[in-house]
Design a protein around this motif. Structure first.
Motif, PDB file in Angstrom:
ATOM      1  N   LEU B 159       0.841  -1.207   0.000  1.00 45.30           N
ATOM      2  CA  LEU B 159       0.000   0.000   0.000  1.00 45.30           C
ATOM      3  C   LEU B 159       0.871   1.250   0.000  1.00 45.30           C
ATOM      4  O   LEU B 159       0.599   2.206  -0.729  1.00 45.30           O
ATOM      5  N   ALA B 160       1.913   1.210   0.806  1.00 46.92           N
ATOM      6  CA  ALA B 160       2.783   2.385   0.907  1.00 46.92           C
ATOM      7  C   ALA B 160       3.399   2.713  -0.444  1.00 46.92           C
ATOM      8  O   ALA B 160       3.440   3.875  -0.848  1.00 46.92           O
ATOM      9  N   GLY B 161       3.837   1.669  -1.142  1.00 45.48           N
ATOM     10  CA  GLY B 161       4.411   1.893  -2.468  1.00 45.48           C
ATOM     11  C   GLY B 161       3.406   2.549  -3.392  1.00 45.48           C
ATOM     12  O   GLY B 161       3.721   3.509  -4.101  1.00 45.48           O
ATOM     13  N   GLU B 162       2.183   2.035  -3.367  1.00 38.37           N
ATOM     14  CA  GLU B 162       1.151   2.566  -4.251  1.00 38.37           C
ATOM     15  C   GLU B 162       0.798   4.005  -3.865  1.00 38.37           C
ATOM     16  O   GLU B 162       0.624   4.866  -4.723  1.00 38.37           O
ATOM     17  N   ILE B 163       0.718   4.255  -2.560  1.00 39.67           N
ATOM     18  CA  ILE B 163       0.391   5.613  -2.111  1.00 39.67           C
ATOM     19  C   ILE B 163       1.465   6.581  -2.576  1.00 39.67           C
ATOM     20  O   ILE B 163       1.165   7.656  -3.089  1.00 39.67           O
ATOM     21  N   GLU B 164       2.721   6.160  -2.445  1.00 36.48           N
ATOM     22  CA  GLU B 164       3.805   7.056  -2.858  1.00 36.48           C
ATOM     23  C   GLU B 164       3.714   7.410  -4.330  1.00 36.48           C
ATOM     24  O   GLU B 164       3.834   8.570  -4.716  1.00 36.48           O
ATOM     25  N   SER B 165       3.485   6.385  -5.152  1.00 32.93           N
ATOM     26  CA  SER B 165       3.484   6.687  -6.588  1.00 32.93           C
ATOM     27  C   SER B 165       2.237   7.497  -6.956  1.00 32.93           C
ATOM     28  O   SER B 165       2.304   8.389  -7.800  1.00 32.93           O
ATOM     29  N   THR B 166       1.116   7.212  -6.301  1.00 27.60           N
ATOM     30  CA  THR B 166      -0.091   7.990  -6.586  1.00 27.60           C
ATOM     31  C   THR B 166       0.096   9.436  -6.168  1.00 27.60           C
ATOM     32  O   THR B 166      -0.286  10.368  -6.887  1.00 27.60           O
ATOM     33  N   LYS B 167       0.706   9.593  -5.007  1.00 26.51           N
ATOM     34  CA  LYS B 167       0.963  10.942  -4.501  1.00 26.51           C
ATOM     35  C   LYS B 167       1.803  11.732  -5.496  1.00 26.51           C
ATOM     36  O   LYS B 167       1.536  12.889  -5.776  1.00 26.51           O
ATOM     37  N   ARG B 168       2.844  11.039  -5.999  1.00 29.07           N
ATOM     38  CA  ARG B 168       3.730  11.715  -6.928  1.00 29.07           C
ATOM     39  C   ARG B 168       2.976  12.141  -8.180  1.00 29.07           C
ATOM     40  O   ARG B 168       3.158  13.235  -8.698  1.00 29.07           O
ATOM     41  N   ARG B 169       2.098  11.260  -8.645  1.00 29.84           N
ATOM     42  CA  ARG B 169       1.357  11.597  -9.856  1.00 29.84           C
ATOM     43  C   ARG B 169       0.380  12.733  -9.600  1.00 29.84           C
ATOM     44  O   ARG B 169       0.233  13.639 -10.424  1.00 29.84           O
ATOM     45  N   VAL B 170      -0.285  12.697  -8.447  1.00 32.57           N
ATOM     46  CA  VAL B 170      -1.223  13.773  -8.106  1.00 32.57           C
ATOM     47  C   VAL B 170      -0.474  15.102  -8.067  1.00 32.57           C
ATOM     48  O   VAL B 170      -0.906  16.099  -8.655  1.00 32.57           O
ATOM     49  N   ASN B 171       0.686  15.094  -7.393  1.00 33.23           N
ATOM     50  CA  ASN B 171       1.445  16.333  -7.276  1.00 33.23           C
ATOM     51  C   ASN B 171       1.946  16.824  -8.622  1.00 33.23           C
ATOM     52  O   ASN B 171       1.917  18.024  -8.898  1.00 33.23           O
ATOM     53  N   ALA B 172       2.393  15.864  -9.454  1.00 33.68           N
ATOM     54  CA  ALA B 172       2.892  16.262 -10.772  1.00 33.68           C
ATOM     55  C   ALA B 172       1.772  16.918 -11.562  1.00 33.68           C
ATOM     56  O   ALA B 172       1.961  17.966 -12.181  1.00 33.68           O
ATOM     57  N   LEU B 173       0.594  16.325 -11.513  1.00 37.24           N
ATOM     58  CA  LEU B 173      -0.537  16.904 -12.242  1.00 37.24           C
ATOM     59  C   LEU B 173      -0.889  18.273 -11.679  1.00 37.24           C
ATOM     60  O   LEU B 173      -1.055  19.232 -12.413  1.00 37.24           O
ATOM     61  N   GLU B 174      -0.987  18.336 -10.355  1.00 40.17           N
ATOM     62  CA  GLU B 174      -1.466  19.567  -9.723  1.00 40.17           C
ATOM     63  C   GLU B 174      -0.482  20.719  -9.910  1.00 40.17           C
ATOM     64  O   GLU B 174      -0.881  21.835 -10.214  1.00 40.17           O
ATOM     65  N   HIS B 175       0.786  20.432  -9.725  1.00 42.12           N
ATOM     66  CA  HIS B 175       1.746  21.537  -9.674  1.00 42.12           C
ATOM     67  C   HIS B 175       2.492  21.789 -10.971  1.00 42.12           C
ATOM     68  O   HIS B 175       3.069  22.841 -11.155  1.00 42.12           O
ATOM     69  N   ILE B 176       2.534  20.811 -11.854  1.00 40.54           N
ATOM     70  CA  ILE B 176       3.318  21.019 -13.071  1.00 40.54           C
ATOM     71  C   ILE B 176       2.465  20.922 -14.333  1.00 40.54           C
ATOM     72  O   ILE B 176       2.357  21.888 -15.090  1.00 40.54           O
ATOM     73  N   ILE B 177       1.824  19.805 -14.516  1.00 35.56           N
ATOM     74  CA  ILE B 177       1.182  19.587 -15.817  1.00 35.56           C
ATOM     75  C   ILE B 177      -0.007  20.519 -16.034  1.00 35.56           C
ATOM     76  O   ILE B 177      -0.085  21.220 -17.050  1.00 35.56           O
ATOM     77  N   ILE B 178      -0.908  20.592 -15.045  1.00 38.18           N
ATOM     78  CA  ILE B 178      -2.095  21.432 -15.243  1.00 38.18           C
ATOM     79  C   ILE B 178      -1.729  22.918 -15.366  1.00 38.18           C
ATOM     80  O   ILE B 178      -2.191  23.573 -16.295  1.00 38.18           O
ATOM     81  N   PRO B 179      -0.887  23.468 -14.469  1.00 39.53           N
ATOM     82  CA  PRO B 179      -0.505  24.879 -14.649  1.00 39.53           C
ATOM     83  C   PRO B 179       0.144  25.147 -15.995  1.00 39.53           C
ATOM     84  O   PRO B 179      -0.090  26.179 -16.620  1.00 39.53           O
ATOM     85  N   ARG B 180       0.950  24.174 -16.446  1.00 45.10           N
ATOM     86  CA  ARG B 180       1.641  24.361 -17.710  1.00 45.10           C
ATOM     87  C   ARG B 180       0.631  24.458 -18.857  1.00 45.10           C
ATOM     88  O   ARG B 180       0.733  25.333 -19.713  1.00 45.10           O
ATOM     89  N   ILE B 181      -0.331  23.573 -18.833  1.00 44.68           N
ATOM     90  CA  ILE B 181      -1.342  23.610 -19.897  1.00 44.68           C
ATOM     91  C   ILE B 181      -2.128  24.913 -19.814  1.00 44.68           C
ATOM     92  O   ILE B 181      -2.380  25.572 -20.828  1.00 44.68           O
ATOM     93  N   GLU B 182      -2.490  25.293 -18.589  1.00 50.89           N
ATOM     94  CA  GLU B 182      -3.263  26.523 -18.419  1.00 50.89           C
ATOM     95  C   GLU B 182      -2.501  27.729 -18.985  1.00 50.89           C
ATOM     96  O   GLU B 182      -3.061  28.560 -19.704  1.00 50.89           O
ATOM     97  N   ASN B 183      -1.224  27.779 -18.647  1.00 53.77           N
ATOM     98  CA  ASN B 183      -0.413  28.896 -19.128  1.00 53.77           C
ATOM     99  C   ASN B 183      -0.331  28.913 -20.643  1.00 53.77           C
ATOM    100  O   ASN B 183      -0.401  29.980 -21.267  1.00 53.77           O
ATOM    101  N   THR B 184      -0.181  27.729 -21.210  1.00 51.53           N
ATOM    102  CA  THR B 184      -0.072  27.666 -22.659  1.00 51.53           C
ATOM    103  C   THR B 184      -1.378  28.114 -23.310  1.00 51.53           C
ATOM    104  O   THR B 184      -1.377  28.857 -24.297  1.00 51.53           O
ATOM    105  N   VAL B 185      -2.495  27.673 -22.729  1.00 54.80           N
ATOM    106  CA  VAL B 185      -3.808  28.078 -23.255  1.00 54.80           C
ATOM    107  C   VAL B 185      -3.923  29.594 -23.209  1.00 54.80           C
ATOM    108  O   VAL B 185      -4.327  30.241 -24.183  1.00 54.80           O
TER     109      VAL B 185
END
Lengths: 105, 213
Positions: B159-185
């Protein structure tokens, strides 16, 4: 499948044999323990009980096996001299990393 | 924060539409992953309740078992104990099953460690002491506890492994990917508007110069 094995010092193995685990392997050196462990995993043992001392020696090997899949299950237990006072408890460390705060276990 | 953008995007209407589609997908994925993370963490806390004290139980039980074993070795001698141990029958049957917590496959063990009587164990009585019986009984109990502990610890690790990787993906989306797309738009929209204004001015100029003639 569906079998339990023990790797540890002579007394641990004897004890577990008394308790009914037939597959006991007494090992003396970390290298021996590692080969035994790899063999047991190859033979599809699903539960492998090892002593904490061996666990500390083979930390990386064990983590390589336990992180990835549900089986085999490698369980570390204290040996005759009692639970070792470890600087880092791997469990507690893991929980701390995931939750972000120290949890009283 | 610097206005990070996706590199190499042409400010065209086509790209704008594509990006908006991507943004929608990213936001959807983000909320789904966030839910998954929360569910995993909830499950993790449930398991933590179970692990509490169970390691201590095992340690205590084993300690007692080893004490009895040592006592048996003292009274009977190492060799006799070993001999007795060799003739003990296999006692534990484990059914291994697995269940899935939010896509994480964790083992579920069903132990059938039946309480055996002295006779069932399979060693002779003539050369064995009471301490040996005690030790055997305690080891049997410890093994059942150890298997349970193993199941819980394994579940925690997975579970811990899965939580870590999910957390990383959530953070990547929230802080990098979505803002980047928004800025580009935003960038593309601004460029398009600017081009429109340029065009408008150009038209005015042309009209003016035509009127002058």
């Amino acid at each position: 499948m569906n079998s339990i094995a023990v790797i540890g010092d002579v007394d641990t193995v004897t004890g577990f044999k008394l308790g009914g685990v037939k597959e006991g392997y007494a090992v003396e050196s970390p290298e021996e323990a590692e080969t035994t462990l790899r063999n047991l995993i190859k033979e599809n043992f699903s539960i492998i009980i090892i002593t904490e001392k061996i666990g500390d020696e083979l930390r990386e090997v064990i983590e390589g096996f336990t992180k990835s899949s549900a089986l085999p299950m490698i369980i570390e237990i204290p040996d005759k001299s009692g639970p070792s006072e470890r600087a880092v408890d791997p469990m507690r460390d893991l929980i701390k990393r995931v939750i972000g705060v120290e949890m009283v276990k | 924060m610097a206005q990070e953008m996706i590199e190499g995007i042409n400010p065209t209407r086509m790209e704008l539409l594509k990006l908006k589609e991507r943004e929608k997908l990213a936001v959807k994925g983000y909320s789904l992953l966030k839910e998954k993370r929360n569910a995993l963490i909830m499950e993790f806390f449930n398991i933590l309740e179970r692990v509490k004290g169970s390691r201590e139980n095992v340690e205590e039980k084993l300690q007692e078992a080893f004490e009895d074993l040592t006592a048996a070795q003292v009274t009977m001698g190492d060799l006799a104990v070993n001999k007795a141990a060799m003739s003990v029958k296999e006692s534990i049957e484990v059914d291994i099953d697995s269940r899935s917590i939010m896509g994480v496959v964790v083992p579920v063990l069903d132990t059938k460690a039946t309480q055996r009587t002295v006779v069932d164990r399979g060693y002779g009585f003539a050369e064995t002491s009471v301490k040996l019986d005690e030790a055997a009984k305690k080891f049997e109990e410890s093994i059942a506890l150890i298997i349970e502990l193993g199941e819980i610890e394994k579940t925690i690790i997975l579970l811990a492994g899965e939580i870590e990787s999910t957390k990383r993906r959530v953070n990547a989306l929230e802080h990098i990917i979505i803002p980047r797309i928004e800025n580009t738009v935003k960038y593309i929209e601004m460029r398009l508007e600017e081009m429109e204004r340029e065009n408008f001015v150009r038209l005015k100029m042309i009209k003016k110069s035509m009127e002058m003639e």
